[in-house]
Scaffold this motif. Structure first.
Motif, PDB file in Angstrom:
ATOM      1  N   PRO A   1       8.265   5.594   2.693  1.00 33.38           N
ATOM      2  CA  PRO A   1       9.659   5.536   2.223  1.00 33.38           C
ATOM      3  C   PRO A   1      10.544   6.481   3.027  1.00 33.38           C
ATOM      4  N   ALA A   2      11.812   6.133   3.120  1.00 33.30           N
ATOM      5  CA  ALA A   2      12.791   7.012   3.761  1.00 33.30           C
ATOM      6  C   ALA A   2      13.347   7.972   2.726  1.00 33.30           C
ATOM      7  N   ASN A   3      13.663   9.194   3.166  1.00 29.60           N
ATOM      8  CA  ASN A   3      14.142  10.220   2.244  1.00 29.60           C
ATOM      9  C   ASN A   3      15.526   9.918   1.695  1.00 29.60           C
ATOM     10  N   SER A   4      16.408   9.402   2.547  1.00 29.85           N
ATOM     11  CA  SER A   4      17.813   9.300   2.168  1.00 29.85           C
ATOM     12  C   SER A   4      18.255   7.895   1.780  1.00 29.85           C
ATOM     13  N   SER A   5      17.339   6.922   1.753  1.00 29.95           N
ATOM     14  CA  SER A   5      17.732   5.563   1.397  1.00 29.95           C
ATOM     15  C   SER A   5      16.561   4.868   0.727  1.00 29.95           C
ATOM     16  N   SER A   6      16.863   3.742   0.110  1.00 29.62           N
ATOM     17  CA  SER A   6      15.847   3.011  -0.630  1.00 29.62           C
ATOM     18  C   SER A   6      15.200   1.941   0.239  1.00 29.62           C
ATOM     19  N   VAL A   7      14.774   2.318   1.419  1.00 25.62           N
ATOM     20  CA  VAL A   7      14.095   1.396   2.330  1.00 25.62           C
ATOM     21  C   VAL A   7      12.729   1.966   2.685  1.00 25.62           C
ATOM     22  N   VAL A   8      11.865   1.103   3.182  1.00 28.50           N
ATOM     23  CA  VAL A   8      10.551   1.536   3.644  1.00 28.50           C
ATOM     24  C   VAL A   8      10.409   1.151   5.116  1.00 28.50           C
ATOM     25  N   VAL A   9       9.587   1.891   5.822  1.00 27.13           N
ATOM     26  CA  VAL A   9       9.348   1.666   7.247  1.00 27.13           C
ATOM     27  C   VAL A   9       7.871   1.373   7.440  1.00 27.13           C
ATOM     28  N   LEU A  10       7.573   0.339   8.220  1.00 22.78           N
ATOM     29  CA  LEU A  10       6.187   0.000   8.506  1.00 22.78           C
ATOM     30  C   LEU A  10       5.685   0.811   9.691  1.00 22.78           C
ATOM     31  N   LEU A  11       4.597   1.513   9.490  1.00 20.97           N
ATOM     32  CA  LEU A  11       3.974   2.316  10.541  1.00 20.97           C
ATOM     33  C   LEU A  11       2.465   2.117  10.465  1.00 20.97           C
ATOM     34  N   CYS A  12       1.810   2.121  11.632  1.00 21.95           N
ATOM     35  CA  CYS A  12       0.361   2.014  11.623  1.00 21.95           C
ATOM     36  C   CYS A  12      -0.257   3.387  11.399  1.00 21.95           C
ATOM     37  N   ARG A  13      -1.488   3.377  10.953  1.00 21.39           N
ATOM     38  CA  ARG A  13      -2.181   4.624  10.643  1.00 21.39           C
ATOM     39  C   ARG A  13      -2.320   5.513  11.879  1.00 21.39           C
ATOM     40  N   VAL A  14      -2.512   4.888  13.052  1.00 14.85           N
ATOM     41  CA  VAL A  14      -2.702   5.653  14.283  1.00 14.85           C
ATOM     42  C   VAL A  14      -1.453   6.454  14.621  1.00 14.85           C
ATOM     43  N   CYS A  15      -0.277   5.816  14.518  1.00 13.35           N
ATOM     44  CA  CYS A  15       0.976   6.514  14.850  1.00 13.35           C
ATOM     45  C   CYS A  15       1.259   7.643  13.860  1.00 13.35           C
ATOM     46  N   VAL A  16       0.988   7.402  12.595  1.00 13.20           N
ATOM     47  CA  VAL A  16       1.235   8.439  11.587  1.00 13.20           C
ATOM     48  C   VAL A  16       0.403   9.678  11.878  1.00 13.20           C
ATOM     49  N   GLU A  17      -0.806   9.476  12.387  1.00 13.04           N
ATOM     50  CA  GLU A  17      -1.711  10.601  12.599  1.00 13.04           C
ATOM     51  C   GLU A  17      -1.576  11.234  13.984  1.00 13.04           C
ATOM     52  N   THR A  18      -1.039  10.518  14.962  1.00 16.52           N
ATOM     53  CA  THR A  18      -1.089  11.014  16.347  1.00 16.52           C
ATOM     54  C   THR A  18       0.261  11.173  17.029  1.00 16.52           C
ATOM     55  N   VAL A  19       1.350  10.747  16.415  1.00 15.97           N
ATOM     56  CA  VAL A  19       2.674  10.846  17.069  1.00 15.97           C
ATOM     57  C   VAL A  19       3.491  11.947  16.379  1.00 15.97           C
ATOM     58  N   PRO A  20       3.568  13.138  16.957  1.00 12.71           N
ATOM     59  CA  PRO A  20       4.286  14.246  16.315  1.00 12.71           C
ATOM     60  C   PRO A  20       5.770  13.979  16.123  1.00 12.71           C
ATOM     61  N   ALA A  21       6.371  13.176  17.023  1.00  9.91           N
ATOM     62  CA  ALA A  21       7.812  12.939  16.952  1.00  9.91           C
ATOM     63  C   ALA A  21       8.226  12.262  15.646  1.00  9.91           C
ATOM     64  N   LEU A  22       7.299  11.551  15.004  1.00  4.39           N
ATOM     65  CA  LEU A  22       7.641  10.871  13.760  1.00  4.39           C
ATOM     66  C   LEU A  22       7.922  11.857  12.626  1.00  4.39           C
ATOM     67  N   LYS A  23       7.404  13.068  12.761  1.00  2.00           N
ATOM     68  CA  LYS A  23       7.629  14.071  11.711  1.00  2.00           C
ATOM     69  C   LYS A  23       9.088  14.515  11.663  1.00  2.00           C
ATOM     70  N   ASP A  24       9.807  14.320  12.776  1.00  2.00           N
ATOM     71  CA  ASP A  24      11.218  14.703  12.821  1.00  2.00           C
ATOM     72  C   ASP A  24      12.125  13.627  12.241  1.00  2.00           C
ATOM     73  N   MET A  25      11.556  12.462  11.940  1.00  2.00           N
ATOM     74  CA  MET A  25      12.357  11.388  11.361  1.00  2.00           C
ATOM     75  C   MET A  25      12.532  11.631   9.860  1.00  2.00           C
ATOM     76  N   ASP A  26      13.473  10.935   9.277  1.00  2.00           N
ATOM     77  CA  ASP A  26      13.782  11.095   7.854  1.00  2.00           C
ATOM     78  C   ASP A  26      12.856  10.233   7.000  1.00  2.00           C
ATOM     79  N   TRP A  27      11.544  10.410   7.190  1.00  2.00           N
ATOM     80  CA  TRP A  27      10.550   9.610   6.487  1.00  2.00           C
ATOM     81  C   TRP A  27       9.535  10.501   5.794  1.00  2.00           C
TER      82      TRP A  27
END
Length: 220
Positions: A24-50
């Protein structure tokens, strides 16, 4: 239910449903599809509003979440037919060449049936026996390789044209990273087709396409 919408990872465009999930996104009522690999290995995603810590898979208890795929009613389940794993494999193989194929198409004479192929042996009776066993396998592999390469396509690319010393036209372009795994099958000497998309056809006033061969591949 999303209908014909293709499910893919927002970051890497992976379409493997078994590794896809949503956050889920922090500031809106939407969800974003992400694969397990990106969630665990892409540090840049931590800077997103998710809320990455709230990642959940799309497939749970061996089925898609109900807001993705509607659960069939009892009436529809009664009408469902039992099919074997072999039939499932044949239908998936048929979908590669005919995406709109149905279960009834498996009974067509021209439908793929690998069970009719003879297994390879350590010893053969004679040359004719060897040819009868190996020739269908070689043809099937060649057809599959051709079909796989013909199915590869890349859109919205920029082409730079040059002239060779012999006066031939040379097109230079770059494939995007999202198809790098598939396009790695393309080798020097393969035939490629370049064509204008609908927008470019409207811009230039007419359709155009050209055939050529891969002269060189520069990795990266």
């Amino acid at each position: 239910p999303l209908g014909d919408t293709v499910l893919e990872c927002y970051n890497c465009a992976s379409k493997n449903s078994f590794v896809l999930g949503f956050v889920p996104a922090n500031s809106s009522s939407v969800v974003v599809l992400l694969c397990r690999v990106c969630v665990e290995t892409v540090p840049a995603l931590k800077d997103m509003d998710w809320e990455l810590s709230q990642w959940h898979p799309l497939v749970q208890d061996r089925k898609f979440l109900p807001w993705l795929v509607k659960v069939p009613s009892d009436k529809l389940q009664i009408r469902a037919r039992d099919i074997s794993q072999d039939q499932i494999n044949k239908l998936e193989e048929l979908w590669k060449s005919e995406p709109d194929a149905r279960f009834a198409d498996l009974d067509r004479p021209d439908a793929i049936d690998e069970t009719e192929l003879s297994p390879t042996l350590l010893h053969y009776e004679d040359g004719y026996h060897y040819q009868n066993v190996l020739a269908p396998l070689v043809k099937m592999e060649a057809d599959y390789d051709k079909q796989t390469k013909e199915s590869l396509a890349e859109e919205s690319i920029s082409v730079r044209w040059e002239k060779s010393l012999t006066g031939r036209n040379i097109a230079t372009f770059t494939f995007s990273g999202r198809h790098s795994a598939e396009l790695s099958r393309v080798v020097v000497g393969d035939e490629l087709r370049l064509k204008l998309g609908p927008g470019a056809e409207y811009l230039y006033g007419s359709p155009w396409e050209g055939m050529g061969f891969v002269k060189d591949i520069i990795d990266g």
